[in-house]
Design an enzyme around this catalytic site. Structure first.
Site, PDB file in Angstrom:
ATOM      1  N   LYS A   8     -16.909  16.663   9.650  1.00 48.26           N
ATOM      2  CA  LYS A   8     -16.265  17.319   9.456  1.00 48.26           C
ATOM      3  C   LYS A   8     -16.970  17.467   7.531  1.00 48.26           C
ATOM      4  O   LYS A   8     -16.906  16.898   6.792  1.00 48.26           O
ATOM      5  CB  LYS A   8     -14.774  17.453   9.177  1.00 48.26           C
ATOM      6  CG  LYS A   8     -14.484  17.828  10.339  1.00 48.26           C
ATOM      7  CD  LYS A   8     -12.900  17.812  11.161  1.00 48.26           C
ATOM      8  CE  LYS A   8     -12.470  18.223  12.301  1.00 48.26           C
ATOM      9  NZ  LYS A   8     -11.316  18.459  12.423  1.00 48.26           N
ATOM     10  N   TYR A  48     -14.005  26.217  18.989  1.00 48.20           N
ATOM     11  CA  TYR A  48     -12.963  25.883  18.869  1.00 48.20           C
ATOM     12  C   TYR A  48     -11.329  26.997  20.022  1.00 48.20           C
ATOM     13  O   TYR A  48     -10.314  27.126  20.025  1.00 48.20           O
ATOM     14  CB  TYR A  48     -11.652  25.499  17.382  1.00 48.20           C
ATOM     15  CG  TYR A  48     -11.895  24.253  17.049  1.00 48.20           C
ATOM     16  CD1 TYR A  48     -11.875  23.688  17.675  1.00 48.20           C
ATOM     17  CD2 TYR A  48     -13.033  24.175  16.163  1.00 48.20           C
ATOM     18  CE1 TYR A  48     -12.149  22.376  16.400  1.00 48.20           C
ATOM     19  CE2 TYR A  48     -13.445  23.453  15.301  1.00 48.20           C
ATOM     20  CZ  TYR A  48     -12.570  22.021  15.617  1.00 48.20           C
ATOM     21  OH  TYR A  48     -12.558  21.042  14.770  1.00 48.20           O
ATOM     22  N   PHE A  56      -2.436  28.161  13.560  1.00 51.74           N
ATOM     23  CA  PHE A  56      -3.462  27.124  12.760  1.00 51.74           C
ATOM     24  C   PHE A  56      -4.703  27.900  13.271  1.00 51.74           C
ATOM     25  O   PHE A  56      -6.249  27.355  12.113  1.00 51.74           O
ATOM     26  CB  PHE A  56      -3.206  25.279  12.651  1.00 51.74           C
ATOM     27  CG  PHE A  56      -3.498  24.775  14.033  1.00 51.74           C
ATOM     28  CD1 PHE A  56      -5.059  25.230  14.630  1.00 51.74           C
ATOM     29  CD2 PHE A  56      -2.937  24.819  14.570  1.00 51.74           C
ATOM     30  CE1 PHE A  56      -5.261  24.610  16.091  1.00 51.74           C
ATOM     31  CE2 PHE A  56      -3.282  24.360  15.552  1.00 51.74           C
ATOM     32  CZ  PHE A  56      -4.263  23.594  16.321  1.00 51.74           C
ATOM     33  N   ARG A  84     -12.715   7.695  21.253  1.00 54.92           N
ATOM     34  CA  ARG A  84     -11.326   9.333  21.218  1.00 54.92           C
ATOM     35  C   ARG A  84     -10.609   7.589  19.880  1.00 54.92           C
ATOM     36  O   ARG A  84      -9.538   8.255  19.260  1.00 54.92           O
ATOM     37  CB  ARG A  84     -10.457   9.539  22.064  1.00 54.92           C
ATOM     38  CG  ARG A  84     -11.173  10.650  22.266  1.00 54.92           C
ATOM     39  CD  ARG A  84     -11.251  11.535  21.730  1.00 54.92           C
ATOM     40  NE  ARG A  84     -10.147  12.605  21.733  1.00 54.92           N
ATOM     41  CZ  ARG A  84      -9.428  13.537  21.360  1.00 54.92           C
ATOM     42  NH1 ARG A  84     -10.158  13.941  20.681  1.00 54.92           N
ATOM     43  NH2 ARG A  84      -7.938  13.622  21.646  1.00 54.92           N
ATOM     44  N   THR A  90      -4.430  13.004  15.907  1.00 54.11           N
ATOM     45  CA  THR A  90      -5.344  14.114  15.090  1.00 54.11           C
ATOM     46  C   THR A  90      -4.304  13.947  13.563  1.00 54.11           C
ATOM     47  O   THR A  90      -5.787  14.563  12.779  1.00 54.11           O
ATOM     48  CB  THR A  90      -4.654  15.369  16.160  1.00 54.11           C
ATOM     49  OG1 THR A  90      -5.421  14.871  17.226  1.00 54.11           O
ATOM     50  CG2 THR A  90      -4.910  16.549  15.410  1.00 54.11           C
ATOM     51  N   ARG A 101      -9.631   8.386  11.523  1.00 57.58           N
ATOM     52  CA  ARG A 101      -8.857   9.435  10.437  1.00 57.58           C
ATOM     53  C   ARG A 101      -8.136   8.888   9.427  1.00 57.58           C
ATOM     54  O   ARG A 101      -7.920   9.275   9.066  1.00 57.58           O
ATOM     55  CB  ARG A 101      -7.849  10.406  11.489  1.00 57.58           C
ATOM     56  CG  ARG A 101      -8.827  11.384  12.108  1.00 57.58           C
ATOM     57  CD  ARG A 101      -8.458  11.463  13.157  1.00 57.58           C
ATOM     58  NE  ARG A 101      -9.197  12.837  14.240  1.00 57.58           N
ATOM     59  CZ  ARG A 101      -8.715  13.533  15.388  1.00 57.58           C
ATOM     60  NH1 ARG A 101      -8.372  13.325  15.286  1.00 57.58           N
ATOM     61  NH2 ARG A 101      -9.793  15.036  14.866  1.00 57.58           N
ATOM     62  N   ASN A 111      -8.701  16.405   9.096  1.00 56.81           N
ATOM     63  CA  ASN A 111      -8.869  14.918   9.720  1.00 56.81           C
ATOM     64  C   ASN A 111      -9.670  14.115   9.962  1.00 56.81           C
ATOM     65  O   ASN A 111     -10.347  13.679  10.914  1.00 56.81           O
ATOM     66  CB  ASN A 111      -7.952  15.171  11.127  1.00 56.81           C
ATOM     67  CG  ASN A 111      -8.744  15.800  11.756  1.00 56.81           C
ATOM     68  OD1 ASN A 111      -9.570  16.564  11.909  1.00 56.81           O
ATOM     69  ND2 ASN A 111      -7.542  16.056  13.263  1.00 56.81           N
ATOM     70  N   HIS A 114     -13.914  14.955  14.173  1.00 59.17           N
ATOM     71  CA  HIS A 114     -13.816  15.979  15.561  1.00 59.17           C
ATOM     72  C   HIS A 114     -14.308  14.528  16.898  1.00 59.17           C
ATOM     73  O   HIS A 114     -15.459  14.690  16.644  1.00 59.17           O
ATOM     74  CB  HIS A 114     -14.119  17.306  15.544  1.00 59.17           C
ATOM     75  CG  HIS A 114     -13.919  17.548  17.204  1.00 59.17           C
ATOM     76  ND1 HIS A 114     -12.711  18.477  17.763  1.00 59.17           N
ATOM     77  CD2 HIS A 114     -14.619  17.212  18.289  1.00 59.17           C
ATOM     78  CE1 HIS A 114     -12.311  18.325  18.927  1.00 59.17           C
ATOM     79  NE2 HIS A 114     -14.277  18.326  19.321  1.00 59.17           N
ATOM     80  N   GLU A 125     -19.144  21.056  24.403  1.00 60.57           N
ATOM     81  CA  GLU A 125     -19.366  21.474  22.998  1.00 60.57           C
ATOM     82  C   GLU A 125     -20.279  20.923  22.126  1.00 60.57           C
ATOM     83  O   GLU A 125     -21.607  21.518  21.426  1.00 60.57           O
ATOM     84  CB  GLU A 125     -18.044  20.284  22.118  1.00 60.57           C
ATOM     85  CG  GLU A 125     -16.768  20.882  22.191  1.00 60.57           C
ATOM     86  CD  GLU A 125     -16.091  19.903  22.216  1.00 60.57           C
ATOM     87  OE1 GLU A 125     -14.611  20.223  21.823  1.00 60.57           O
ATOM     88  OE2 GLU A 125     -16.159  18.675  21.418  1.00 60.57           O
TER      89      GLU A 125
HETATM   90  P1  CMP Z   1      -9.995  18.416  16.304  1.00 59.72           P
HETATM   91  O1  CMP Z   1      -9.961  17.282  17.057  1.00 59.72           O
HETATM   92  O2  CMP Z   1     -11.036  18.718  16.145  1.00 59.72           O
HETATM   93  O3  CMP Z   1      -9.171  20.063  17.237  1.00 59.72           O
HETATM   94  C1  CMP Z   1      -9.017  20.806  16.475  1.00 59.72           C
HETATM   95  C2  CMP Z   1      -8.255  20.673  15.392  1.00 59.72           C
HETATM   96  O4  CMP Z   1      -7.856  21.734  15.191  1.00 59.72           O
HETATM   97  C3  CMP Z   1      -7.778  19.405  14.651  1.00 59.72           C
HETATM   98  O5  CMP Z   1      -9.221  18.415  14.948  1.00 59.72           O
HETATM   99  C4  CMP Z   1      -7.580  19.827  13.163  1.00 59.72           C
HETATM  100  O6  CMP Z   1      -8.457  20.280  12.660  1.00 59.72           O
HETATM  101  C5  CMP Z   1      -6.558  21.355  13.305  1.00 59.72           C
HETATM  102  N1  CMP Z   1      -5.642  20.762  13.573  1.00 59.72           N
HETATM  103  C6  CMP Z   1      -4.794  20.321  15.136  1.00 59.72           C
HETATM  104  N2  CMP Z   1      -3.174  20.483  14.591  1.00 59.72           N
HETATM  105  C7  CMP Z   1      -3.226  21.620  13.489  1.00 59.72           C
HETATM  106  C8  CMP Z   1      -1.756  22.016  12.994  1.00 59.72           C
HETATM  107  N3  CMP Z   1      -0.510  22.083  13.083  1.00 59.72           N
HETATM  108  N4  CMP Z   1      -2.129  22.147  11.471  1.00 59.72           N
HETATM  109  C9  CMP Z   1      -3.758  22.451  10.920  1.00 59.72           C
HETATM  110  N5  CMP Z   1      -4.522  22.297  11.919  1.00 59.72           N
HETATM  111  C10 CMP Z   1      -4.733  22.312  13.007  1.00 59.72           C
END
Ligand code: CMP
Length: 133
Positions: A8, A48, A56, A84, A90, A101, A111, A114, A125
């Site tokens: 990211k 997404y 969010f 994973r 996450t 992470r 984070n 992805h 994707e």
């Molecule tokens: P990712 O695994 O890329 O999938 C969805 C993304 O949304 C996640 O990682 C974070 O970057 C973001 N995300 C998920 N949950 C939240 C949250 N509660 N608040 C803000 N961002 C989030």
């Protein structure tokens, strides 16, 4: 089944994406394709779209389009599950020590990476990221 790892914007900006690629290679994934690019808004919203009803979502789209990402198509035994596990939860605060992470994540949004969570997600994707390549 191949999978997608996306590094990211905040990690790319800090110049730390090479460290993450090293971790991937040391864990016996093979890189089938790799690209650095910046999402446009439409492409990010498609990528997404499962989160489009979440509060969010607007912030996620702004963040993921804020700068270049590095995306890798990875192959290897049980690649989706193994990636994973290596990536971790996450929320970096809940990620197990040693996961990507845990080491590189700074918030639930920023984070670090992805990883596709299913064969269907990986197919979708990878098609979005590598369309035309
Ligand atoms: P990712 O695994 O890329 O999938 C969805 C993304 O949304 C996640 O990682 C974070 O970057 C973001 N995300 C998920 N949950 C939240 C949250 N509660 N608040 C803000 N961002 C989030």
């Amino acid at each position: 089944m191949n999978t997608l790892l996306m590094i990211k914007p905040e990690v790319v900006e800090k110049g730390l994406f090479g460290e993450i690629i090293s971790i991937i290679l040391r864990n016996r994934f093979t890189v089938a394709k790799m690209i650095m690019f910046t999402f446009d808004k439409k492409q990010a919203e498609r990528f997404y779209d499962i989160h489009k009803e979440r509060e969010f979502f607007p912030s996620l789209i702004e963040y993921i389009t804020s700068g270049p990402v590095v995306a890798l198509e990875l192959q290897g035994e049980d690649a989706i599950r193994r990636l994973r596990d290596l990536v971790g939860s996450t929320d970096p605060c809940k990620a197990a020590p040693g996961t990507i992470r845990y080491v590189y994540g700074s918030s639930i949004q920023a984070n670090a990476v992805h990883a596709s969570d299913s064969p269907e997600a990986a197919k979708k994707e990878l098609a979005i990221v590598f369309s035309g390549f």
